[in-house]
Write an enzyme that holds these catalytic residues in place. Sequence first.
Site, PDB file in Angstrom:
ATOM      1  N   TYR A 163      -5.822  -0.437  -2.613  1.00 56.18           N
ATOM      2  CA  TYR A 163      -6.656  -1.392  -1.585  1.00 56.18           C
ATOM      3  C   TYR A 163      -8.234  -0.457  -1.038  1.00 56.18           C
ATOM      4  O   TYR A 163      -8.505  -1.144  -0.050  1.00 56.18           O
ATOM      5  CB  TYR A 163      -5.598  -1.082  -0.432  1.00 56.18           C
ATOM      6  CG  TYR A 163      -5.075   0.351   0.103  1.00 56.18           C
ATOM      7  CD1 TYR A 163      -6.048   0.957   0.792  1.00 56.18           C
ATOM      8  CD2 TYR A 163      -4.095   0.648  -0.379  1.00 56.18           C
ATOM      9  CE1 TYR A 163      -5.596   2.446   1.344  1.00 56.18           C
ATOM     10  CE2 TYR A 163      -3.739   2.064   0.176  1.00 56.18           C
ATOM     11  CZ  TYR A 163      -4.528   2.786   1.064  1.00 56.18           C
ATOM     12  OH  TYR A 163      -4.078   4.103   1.148  1.00 56.18           O
ATOM     13  N   ASN A 184      -7.471  -1.416  12.217  1.00 49.46           N
ATOM     14  CA  ASN A 184      -6.497  -0.474  12.604  1.00 49.46           C
ATOM     15  C   ASN A 184      -6.825   0.513  13.207  1.00 49.46           C
ATOM     16  O   ASN A 184      -7.218   1.600  12.841  1.00 49.46           O
ATOM     17  CB  ASN A 184      -5.804  -0.162  11.169  1.00 49.46           C
ATOM     18  CG  ASN A 184      -4.851   0.708  11.254  1.00 49.46           C
ATOM     19  OD1 ASN A 184      -3.894   0.634  12.071  1.00 49.46           O
ATOM     20  ND2 ASN A 184      -4.680   1.731  10.498  1.00 49.46           N
ATOM     21  N   ASP A 190      -4.162   8.078  13.085  1.00 48.73           N
ATOM     22  CA  ASP A 190      -2.629   8.391  12.819  1.00 48.73           C
ATOM     23  C   ASP A 190      -2.336   9.605  11.949  1.00 48.73           C
ATOM     24  O   ASP A 190      -1.534   9.761  11.605  1.00 48.73           O
ATOM     25  CB  ASP A 190      -1.853   7.170  12.581  1.00 48.73           C
ATOM     26  CG  ASP A 190      -2.268   6.423  11.450  1.00 48.73           C
ATOM     27  OD1 ASP A 190      -3.335   6.676  10.627  1.00 48.73           O
ATOM     28  OD2 ASP A 190      -1.666   5.333  10.975  1.00 48.73           O
ATOM     29  N   ASP A 235       0.866  -1.213   0.149  1.00 50.38           N
ATOM     30  CA  ASP A 235      -0.117  -0.043   0.058  1.00 50.38           C
ATOM     31  C   ASP A 235       1.021   1.403   0.004  1.00 50.38           C
ATOM     32  O   ASP A 235       2.003   1.268   0.558  1.00 50.38           O
ATOM     33  CB  ASP A 235      -0.945  -0.025   1.280  1.00 50.38           C
ATOM     34  CG  ASP A 235      -0.327  -0.303   2.424  1.00 50.38           C
ATOM     35  OD1 ASP A 235       0.661  -0.961   2.674  1.00 50.38           O
ATOM     36  OD2 ASP A 235      -0.369   0.781   3.292  1.00 50.38           O
ATOM     37  N   ASP A 236       0.452   2.368  -0.580  1.00 52.92           N
ATOM     38  CA  ASP A 236       1.042   3.717  -0.516  1.00 52.92           C
ATOM     39  C   ASP A 236       2.387   3.827  -1.102  1.00 52.92           C
ATOM     40  O   ASP A 236       3.098   4.448  -0.501  1.00 52.92           O
ATOM     41  CB  ASP A 236       1.160   4.224   0.866  1.00 52.92           C
ATOM     42  CG  ASP A 236      -0.331   4.321   1.541  1.00 52.92           C
ATOM     43  OD1 ASP A 236      -1.288   4.656   1.001  1.00 52.92           O
ATOM     44  OD2 ASP A 236      -0.490   4.081   2.579  1.00 52.92           O
TER      45      ASP A 236
END
Length: 786
Positions: A76, A170, A142, A32-33
Amino acid sequence: MTYSSVKDLTILRRKLDQVSSFGCDSFALLFDDILPEMNKCDKEVFASFAHAQSSVTNQIYEHLKQPSFMFCPTEYCASRSIPTVSDSQYLNTIGEKLIQGIEIMWTGPKVVSKIISVSSIKELAKVLRRPPLIWDNIHANDYDQKRIYLGPYDGRCPSLIPFLSGVLTNPNCEFEPNFIALHTLASWSKSEYQDIKRQNSVETHVERENLSKFDDNSVVIPGYDLMVAHKLAIKAWLPTFYTPTQPDGGRPPPPKLALAPTDDTPIVDAIITPILNNIPTSVMTCMAVTPITQTAPVGLAVPVNQLVGTVTVPSEPDNSQETDSVASPAGEPMDVITDKPSLAATGEPAVKELLPNSLISTAIAAASSEEVMQVDEEVTSSADLLSENEKLNIDDLAMICDMFYLPFEHGSKAQYVLSEFQWLKINSHVMDHTKLSTSPELHLVEEWKQRAEEFDKFVKYFAAVCKKFQMIPNSCLMYDLNDYIWDLRGTLSLLNSYIKWLGLARVMTEVDCEILDCRITWSTKGYNDAFLSGDNEPWVFRGGLTGELQRLLPISNSTDLFSIPQRSAELENFPPKVYTIRPFIPSDETAVYNVCKAVNHSMVDLKDSTEQYDHLIPDLLIGGLVTLSSQFSFVVENDDGVCGYILATPDANDFHRKMSVSWLPEMQKKYPLPVETDNTSLTKAQGLVSQFHNYQPEKSELLLTQYPALVKMEFLPSVKDLSIKQRTLACMLSALQSVQVVGVHCLSGSPESRSYEMYNQLGFVRTNPNVLTPENDDTLILVRII
């Protein structure tokens, strides 16, 4: 990595072999990312990015002998699928090429998804050729240091469960506050496949009111009712606040607590292992905790991010499927944030060195030794000293959860604060005393007073809850939540001070009120709908409730006053002192004068300490502002009394004219100009007296046009908390902005002085290093915009 590189693949295999040797049997490769591009070497070997990732993942999966294995695709979520989920060449290739035993992670329509529908999951399952594994960011925080989520698991119908391979949550970066997120997720996973009952259900409100009568073995009607699940989670969480824990990990065994919605199966402490054991095999939950600055409690079998931080070896074998996950640094919920401020950052190492298995066994045995238990008993005895009135109750904790609810929804108490402050602000013109006798809106005056009084009561109630919270013996939980709660408490106190100032109606008119609602805020048309819709990622709306409230103040260019947390001063003296900011009233003059004398006592000698010069310093520095322009002044007080003040006049030019006409003549009579002889020199006090007789205010047209207001603020040396000074200035700037003042200036000492340092910390800057006031070459002019 280079996907076609044998060397890179070998390094990855060795790394995972090492982790496997520690006892880990669940793995994840997370793509991811990252940029969806391949280098030149990979383009010669693989047909596409998806083919490259699939090849590496399959080889690792086979090398590890097909363990529990998860794969996070680069696309995702639906918003990152190009062009759509169904037509994404990347997702179709991943679904076709990945071995069937590999689970594929998915966050829903967005990175943080408000709702994940059954139809969207069915569509995705066809593309992936398997049920997806939900990586749920609904409680992730976050991406915003001012937000934490204590609301229930929401927006996912239990009817999803048959179409999923599992759910990983998460949650918040802070470990202890995730009790609500995990408890309600466990309730959701055990509920029947029914739609979620929404908050407008009459039955729900009746059930919620009756929750206080439930005992630990109560059974609730099957189906996931988020309000009931939330209330029961709060009830189960409350005892852990009074379970003593220490930052070094000392903790007695967790109590057995009842499961929320469907049966009396015991579940969940602040530790998540009991939750994992109670969740059906159809839904697997795991926790991806990002590393922060505080030390994790020792001895907890927490299935955390084992590919990033310390590997936690359970004290007993655990055959349940657990998931390891890696987050990549990019500034979104699936990323690692390592610089989150925390009260627990007192120098302890955040990650302890990994110990051999033999030493781990020894450490586990030591954790239950009599010496450790003796420490816990001492902590428990201190907790027993608290009376019931000093302890949080369910309503208190429910209110805290309401204030820190969910990414796309504020709790009912938070909505009350937002709507009530806005109403009081825009209707404050009815309090104009010059119109009360003839105003056609006279009936609104009593309503405004009543609602302002209720708002004041709520702010004081929240402050009382904060005080209770800071007395809890669960230090880990207190450190995790204190920053958020204390910041909100300070913001509510600031808003309450501003409302009190508006209620005095010293300068307010109906026309002036129009500028109070000129920013894009919670009250702006369309903003509320955009926030609630879930169509935008939650980091579009920064700051949570605290940020929303701050934006309701009319100081659009003063956001810097909210950017620095006040925690630095609290580490030395905890719990922190409580300060109150309120409008200046005439009876405060003596206290304000005393503060001024205490701060500036060095301006005179001991031999000047006569009755004649007792008030010389405050008369010279602040007397004119106190006498001629107290409408925009505020004082700060704590349990010891007034400890600071801020004085201001919106038009310095007009103020100086009034000074010359009314204030200075009186002071010149009070302090006659001393005569210096050949045999005697003037004392410091006598030198200051001459300033009354040689008064020359600044006359810069440019200065008085851009920064027309004059400000003077001082605090006793004991007030070390910068955030108190920031909020005091924010309150005064809000008052000045209410009368359309665009900038302020102040007089400061030299760059080495304490006053210069304070004003500089508060965003004031020098107009020109060469610009000095005529009265004193050691005095500088500092300015800032509102």
